[in-house]
Write an enzyme that holds these catalytic residues in place. Structure first.
Site, PDB file in Angstrom:
ATOM      1  N   ALA A  85       7.079  -5.222   5.294  1.00 34.15           N
ATOM      2  CA  ALA A  85       6.700  -5.656   6.643  1.00 34.15           C
ATOM      3  C   ALA A  85       5.418  -6.466   6.559  1.00 34.15           C
ATOM      4  N   GLU A  86       5.182  -7.258   7.581  1.00 35.07           N
ATOM      5  CA  GLU A  86       3.830  -7.730   7.855  1.00 35.07           C
ATOM      6  C   GLU A  86       3.194  -6.592   8.632  1.00 35.07           C
ATOM      7  N   SER A  87       2.034  -6.095   8.159  1.00 35.35           N
ATOM      8  CA  SER A  87       1.563  -4.801   8.673  1.00 35.35           C
ATOM      9  C   SER A  87       0.192  -4.832   9.353  1.00 35.35           C
ATOM     10  N   PHE A  95       0.824  -1.222   0.000  1.00 38.25           N
ATOM     11  CA  PHE A  95       0.000   0.000   0.000  1.00 38.25           C
ATOM     12  C   PHE A  95       0.862   1.279   0.000  1.00 38.25           C
ATOM     13  N   ILE A  96       1.576   1.529   1.098  1.00 43.93           N
ATOM     14  CA  ILE A  96       2.327   2.791   1.168  1.00 43.93           C
ATOM     15  C   ILE A  96       3.528   2.733   0.221  1.00 43.93           C
ATOM     16  N   TYR A 116       2.350  -7.363  16.245  1.00 41.91           N
ATOM     17  CA  TYR A 116       2.788  -6.463  15.158  1.00 41.91           C
ATOM     18  C   TYR A 116       3.631  -5.324  15.709  1.00 41.91           C
ATOM     19  N   ASN A 137      -2.410   5.451   7.813  1.00 40.69           N
ATOM     20  CA  ASN A 137      -2.526   5.967   6.440  1.00 40.69           C
ATOM     21  C   ASN A 137      -3.815   5.472   5.788  1.00 40.69           C
ATOM     22  N   ARG A 177     -11.160  -6.344  19.229  1.00 42.27           N
ATOM     23  CA  ARG A 177      -9.827  -6.898  18.938  1.00 42.27           C
ATOM     24  C   ARG A 177      -9.095  -7.086  20.276  1.00 42.27           C
ATOM     25  N   THR A 206       5.976   2.865  12.717  1.00 42.61           N
ATOM     26  CA  THR A 206       4.590   3.164  13.074  1.00 42.61           C
ATOM     27  C   THR A 206       4.466   3.811  14.455  1.00 42.61           C
ATOM     28  N   ASP A 207       3.386   4.548  14.651  1.00 43.33           N
ATOM     29  CA  ASP A 207       3.115   5.125  15.977  1.00 43.33           C
ATOM     30  C   ASP A 207       2.703   4.047  16.990  1.00 43.33           C
ATOM     31  N   GLU A 208       2.345   2.846  16.483  1.00 43.65           N
ATOM     32  CA  GLU A 208       1.861   1.799  17.404  1.00 43.65           C
ATOM     33  C   GLU A 208       2.933   1.343  18.384  1.00 43.65           C
ATOM     34  N   ARG A 235      -7.990   7.006  16.101  1.00 44.78           N
ATOM     35  CA  ARG A 235      -6.779   6.937  15.275  1.00 44.78           C
ATOM     36  C   ARG A 235      -6.545   8.315  14.654  1.00 44.78           C
ATOM     37  N   LYS A 294       7.633  -4.412  15.206  1.00 47.07           N
ATOM     38  CA  LYS A 294       8.097  -3.128  14.630  1.00 47.07           C
ATOM     39  C   LYS A 294       9.014  -2.420  15.628  1.00 47.07           C
TER      40      LYS A 294
HETATM   41  P1  NAD Z   1       1.393  -3.575   3.312  1.00 42.62           P
HETATM   42  O1  NAD Z   1       1.081  -4.772   4.139  1.00 42.62           O
HETATM   43  O2  NAD Z   1       0.339  -2.991   2.439  1.00 42.62           O
HETATM   44  O3  NAD Z   1       2.633  -3.900   2.354  1.00 42.62           O
HETATM   45  C1  NAD Z   1       3.755  -4.601   2.790  1.00 42.62           C
HETATM   46  C2  NAD Z   1       4.573  -4.996   1.563  1.00 42.62           C
HETATM   47  O4  NAD Z   1       5.741  -5.702   2.023  1.00 42.62           O
HETATM   48  C3  NAD Z   1       3.836  -5.954   0.621  1.00 42.62           C
HETATM   49  O5  NAD Z   1       4.036  -5.545  -0.714  1.00 42.62           O
HETATM   50  C4  NAD Z   1       4.491  -7.298   0.872  1.00 42.62           C
HETATM   51  O6  NAD Z   1       4.487  -8.151  -0.264  1.00 42.62           O
HETATM   52  C5  NAD Z   1       5.896  -6.878   1.255  1.00 42.62           C
HETATM   53  N1  NAD Z   1       6.578  -7.887   2.100  1.00 42.62           N
HETATM   54  C6  NAD Z   1       6.072  -8.483   3.214  1.00 42.62           C
HETATM   55  N2  NAD Z   1       6.982  -9.346   3.702  1.00 42.62           N
HETATM   56  C7  NAD Z   1       8.077  -9.265   2.907  1.00 42.62           C
HETATM   57  C8  NAD Z   1       9.354  -9.893   2.914  1.00 42.62           C
HETATM   58  N3  NAD Z   1       9.683 -10.807   3.850  1.00 42.62           N
HETATM   59  N4  NAD Z   1      10.247  -9.572   1.958  1.00 42.62           N
HETATM   60  C9  NAD Z   1       9.927  -8.651   1.005  1.00 42.62           C
HETATM   61  N5  NAD Z   1       8.732  -8.043   0.935  1.00 42.62           N
HETATM   62  C10 NAD Z   1       7.813  -8.336   1.878  1.00 42.62           C
HETATM   63  O7  NAD Z   1       1.979  -2.499   4.326  1.00 42.62           O
HETATM   64  P2  NAD Z   1       1.802  -0.912   4.339  1.00 42.62           P
HETATM   65  O8  NAD Z   1       0.531  -0.574   5.012  1.00 42.62           O
HETATM   66  O9  NAD Z   1       2.090  -0.388   2.988  1.00 42.62           O
HETATM   67  O10 NAD Z   1       2.978  -0.510   5.343  1.00 42.62           O
HETATM   68  C11 NAD Z   1       4.293  -0.281   4.851  1.00 42.62           C
HETATM   69  C12 NAD Z   1       5.205   0.050   6.015  1.00 42.62           C
HETATM   70  O11 NAD Z   1       4.723   1.208   6.675  1.00 42.62           O
HETATM   71  C13 NAD Z   1       5.256  -1.046   7.082  1.00 42.62           C
HETATM   72  O12 NAD Z   1       6.575  -1.135   7.555  1.00 42.62           O
HETATM   73  C14 NAD Z   1       4.327  -0.547   8.177  1.00 42.62           C
HETATM   74  O13 NAD Z   1       4.735  -1.032   9.437  1.00 42.62           O
HETATM   75  C15 NAD Z   1       4.515   0.942   8.063  1.00 42.62           C
HETATM   76  N6  NAD Z   1       3.359   1.771   8.458  1.00 42.62           N
HETATM   77  C16 NAD Z   1       2.124   1.523   7.957  1.00 42.62           C
HETATM   78  C17 NAD Z   1       1.061   2.368   8.293  1.00 42.62           C
HETATM   79  C18 NAD Z   1      -0.334   2.153   7.739  1.00 42.62           C
HETATM   80  O14 NAD Z   1      -1.257   2.857   8.170  1.00 42.62           O
HETATM   81  N7  NAD Z   1      -0.545   1.244   6.794  1.00 42.62           N
HETATM   82  C19 NAD Z   1       1.277   3.435   9.157  1.00 42.62           C
HETATM   83  C20 NAD Z   1       2.562   3.646   9.675  1.00 42.62           C
HETATM   84  C21 NAD Z   1       3.600   2.806   9.297  1.00 42.62           C
HETATM   85  O1  DAU Z   2      -1.142   3.470  13.481  1.00 43.63           O
HETATM   86  C1  DAU Z   2      -0.422   2.981  12.381  1.00 43.63           C
HETATM   87  C2  DAU Z   2      -0.911   1.596  12.042  1.00 43.63           C
HETATM   88  O2  DAU Z   2      -2.195   1.756  11.430  1.00 43.63           O
HETATM   89  C3  DAU Z   2       0.029   0.838  11.122  1.00 43.63           C
HETATM   90  O3  DAU Z   2       1.242   0.617  11.779  1.00 43.63           O
HETATM   91  C4  DAU Z   2      -0.580  -0.507  10.695  1.00 43.63           C
HETATM   92  O4  DAU Z   2       0.261  -1.139   9.733  1.00 43.63           O
HETATM   93  C5  DAU Z   2      -1.938  -0.225  10.059  1.00 43.63           C
HETATM   94  O5  DAU Z   2      -2.562  -1.461   9.726  1.00 43.63           O
HETATM   95  C6  DAU Z   2      -2.817   0.559  11.016  1.00 43.63           C
HETATM   96  O6  DAU Z   2      -3.148  -0.230  12.188  1.00 43.63           O
HETATM   97  P1  DAU Z   2      -4.602  -0.223  12.835  1.00 43.63           P
HETATM   98  O7  DAU Z   2      -4.777  -1.460  13.602  1.00 43.63           O
HETATM   99  O8  DAU Z   2      -4.860   1.077  13.513  1.00 43.63           O
HETATM  100  O9  DAU Z   2      -5.466  -0.217  11.470  1.00 43.63           O
HETATM  101  P2  DAU Z   2      -6.798  -1.013  11.051  1.00 43.63           P
HETATM  102  O10 DAU Z   2      -7.210  -0.462   9.736  1.00 43.63           O
HETATM  103  O11 DAU Z   2      -6.632  -2.480  11.161  1.00 43.63           O
HETATM  104  O12 DAU Z   2      -7.829  -0.553  12.168  1.00 43.63           O
HETATM  105  C7  DAU Z   2      -8.108   0.827  12.399  1.00 43.63           C
HETATM  106  C8  DAU Z   2      -9.074   0.906  13.576  1.00 43.63           C
HETATM  107  O13 DAU Z   2     -10.335   0.362  13.176  1.00 43.63           O
HETATM  108  C9  DAU Z   2      -8.638   0.112  14.795  1.00 43.63           C
HETATM  109  O14 DAU Z   2      -9.029   0.819  15.953  1.00 43.63           O
HETATM  110  C10 DAU Z   2      -9.418  -1.177  14.676  1.00 43.63           C
HETATM  111  C11 DAU Z   2     -10.709  -0.752  14.006  1.00 43.63           C
HETATM  112  N1  DAU Z   2     -11.345  -1.754  13.119  1.00 43.63           N
HETATM  113  C12 DAU Z   2     -10.578  -2.348  12.170  1.00 43.63           C
HETATM  114  C13 DAU Z   2     -11.122  -3.261  11.305  1.00 43.63           C
HETATM  115  C14 DAU Z   2     -10.287  -3.948  10.246  1.00 43.63           C
HETATM  116  C15 DAU Z   2     -12.697  -2.037  13.263  1.00 43.63           C
HETATM  117  O15 DAU Z   2     -13.384  -1.475  14.116  1.00 43.63           O
HETATM  118  N2  DAU Z   2     -13.239  -2.964  12.399  1.00 43.63           N
HETATM  119  C16 DAU Z   2     -12.510  -3.609  11.461  1.00 43.63           C
HETATM  120  O16 DAU Z   2     -13.077  -4.469  10.735  1.00 43.63           O
END
Ligand code: NAD
Ligand code: DAU
Length: 366
Positions: free
Chosen positions: A96-98, A24-25, A172, A202, A304, A146-148, A236, A176
């Site tokens: 990452a696994e995210s 995604f990002i 997770y 994001n 959760r 991440t802020d988590e 969030r 991280k």
């Molecule tokens: P995502 O799960 O959408 O994408 C992760 C990507 O990493 C995928 O393309 C996957 O194929 C790849 N990947 C996973 N394991 C791998 C491995 N072992 N080797 C190579 N590639 C691998 O994640 P995202 O939401 O895009 O997040 C990207 C980064 O940003 C992560 O490090 C996450 O912790 C951080 N982050 C995410 C958010 C958010 O809101 N999504 C917020 C803050 C930080």
């Molecule tokens: O804060 C940054 C993090 O944001 C990143 O590090 C993670 O990679 C990213 O996945 C995200 O984590 P969250 O757990 O906050 O995101 P998620 O979209 O899974 O959930 C957002 C909020 O919504 C959380 O409070 C849980 C709630 N939720 C989530 C899902 C999937 C629900 O209430 N119902 C749902 O079905």
């Protein structure tokens, strides 16, 4: 030349390795970088797990300065070869696994990729780094986090700053946090130019359907229940993904090695309010929804485990030291995101695969 490879006002082309660039990002960042820095060499390394999607990068595949490598960040020999062959000077590490819910179902992959994978990349970059110095070049290793890692805030607590102690609550966030500590240690111990960013939630294009915002958008379009965990009062801080990409660009060019920068959207929203906003936008923008008004689909479900109550980011440091601020309000960003999901059914429909349905059953069966 400055620590970040810039000579005076003239920007030197970079050779950047972007891990996780099909996620995604990562994919938003690859587009951002390729659009902006045409002379840079861009190499994407991605294992294409369930969350990785090469279609996110389809528009770039024919580009001369672009290379996609399918591979794992735990594969040291592969990373060594890429760093050497491509003479990489900048690493932007997203892989990452995210997803928190998946980390609760099975933490193994999180420790493997997030901790061991980051360690493997750091070791490879440490080995490669002297060749850059010999060539008179500097490098950057940007660790995207991440802020988590800071844990959960009470309603009146101050927002997370760069000096908030780590207190991760899920497998997770713990994995991280471990990777952040390694990135920090490689600066202090080996003088490797690592920089860490800790960002809030994001949202935007290419967001995988299991996360809150895409899941709600898609379920509204399909007329399926909208599962809100617990009482829906968790908070969030939402950041439009393109703003996150511009923040990371700023950090790569202007950030100081060894530093951490918090990145946030100044948009704290309760989950239930966010879901209601999405319902209203869909009701307004989608011509034929199976259920109207969409809010009729909202269903409160079991919480959760270990669900963090509130995240909030104090992004003063990146604003005052590097001059970055978010440009998109949550209202504008959500509108654009809803429009994107409405016009990209061909992107999201294939992702609702058998694997996805099996995952969905496991998380939401109760
Ligand atoms: P995502 O799960 O959408 O994408 C992760 C990507 O990493 C995928 O393309 C996957 O194929 C790849 N990947 C996973 N394991 C791998 C491995 N072992 N080797 C190579 N590639 C691998 O994640 P995202 O939401 O895009 O997040 C990207 C980064 O940003 C992560 O490090 C996450 O912790 C951080 N982050 C995410 C958010 C958010 O809101 N999504 C917020 C803050 C930080
Ligand atoms: O804060 C940054 C993090 O944001 C990143 O590090 C993670 O990679 C990213 O996945 C995200 O984590 P969250 O757990 O906050 O995101 P998620 O979209 O899974 O959930 C957002 C909020 O919504 C959380 O409070 C849980 C709630 N939720 C989530 C899902 C999937 C629900 O209430 N119902 C749902 O079905």
């Amino acid at each position: 030349m400055t620590a970040n490879g810039n000579t005076g006002n003239l920007r030197q082309p970079r050779r950047i390795l972007i891990t996780g660039g099909a996620g995604f990002i990562g994919s938003n960042f690859v587009h951002h970088w390729c659009d902006r820095y045409e002379d840079d060499r861009v190499v994407v390394l991605d294992a294409l797990t369930y969350a990785g999607n090469r279609a996110n990068l389809a528009a770039l595949e024919e580009r001369e300065n672009f290379r996609f490598v399918r591979g794992n960040i735990c594969d040291r020999a592969l990373i060594d070869a890429i760093l050497l062959e491509e003479q990489i000077d900048t690493v932007a590490h997203f892989a990452a696994e995210s997803h928190v819910d998946r980390s609760i179902l099975g933490p193994d992959a999180f420790v493997q990729t997030n901790v061991i994978g980051t360690f493997t990349l750091l070791e490879a970059f440490r080995n490669h780094y002297p060749t850059l110095a010999d060539a008179g070049k500097d490098g950057v290793f940007l660790h995207v986090s991440t802020d988590e890692v800071y844990g959960s805030l009470g309603a009146d607590d101050p927002a997370f700053s760069e000096i908030t102690p780590y207190a991760p609550n899920s497998p997770y966030s713990a994995s991280k946090a471990g990777s952040d500590h390694l990135a920090r240690a490689y600066y202090h111990t080996y003088n490797l130019p690592t920089i860490i960013t800790n960002c809030s939630n994001n949202y935007g294009p290419y967001h995988f359907p299991e996360k809150l915002i895409p899941l709600m958008c898609i379920n509204i379009l399909l007329g399926k229940p909208l599962p809100v965990y617990g009482d829906g009062q968790n908070i969030r801080d939402w950041l439009y993904v393109r703003d996150h990409c511009s923040a990371l660009d700023t950090v790569i060019h202007k950030g100081k090695p060894g530093e951490t920068y918090n990145v946030g959207g100044n948009n704290e929203v309760k989950n239930i309010d966010l879901v209601n906003m999405l319902c209203q936008l869909m009701d307004e923008l989608a011509p034929d929804l199976p259920v109207r008004p969409s809010e009729k689909l909202i269903t409160f479900v079991k919480d959760r485990p270990g669900h963090d109550r509130r995240y909030a980011i104090d992004a003063t440091k990146i604003k005052t030291e590097l001059g970055w601020m978010p440009s998109v309000t949550v209202e504008e960003g959500l509108r654009q995101t809803v429009q994107w999901f409405l016009t990209h059914e061909s992107w999201w429909k294939p992702l609702l695969s058998e694997e996805y349905q099996a995952y969905y059953q496991k998380v939401y069966a109760h």
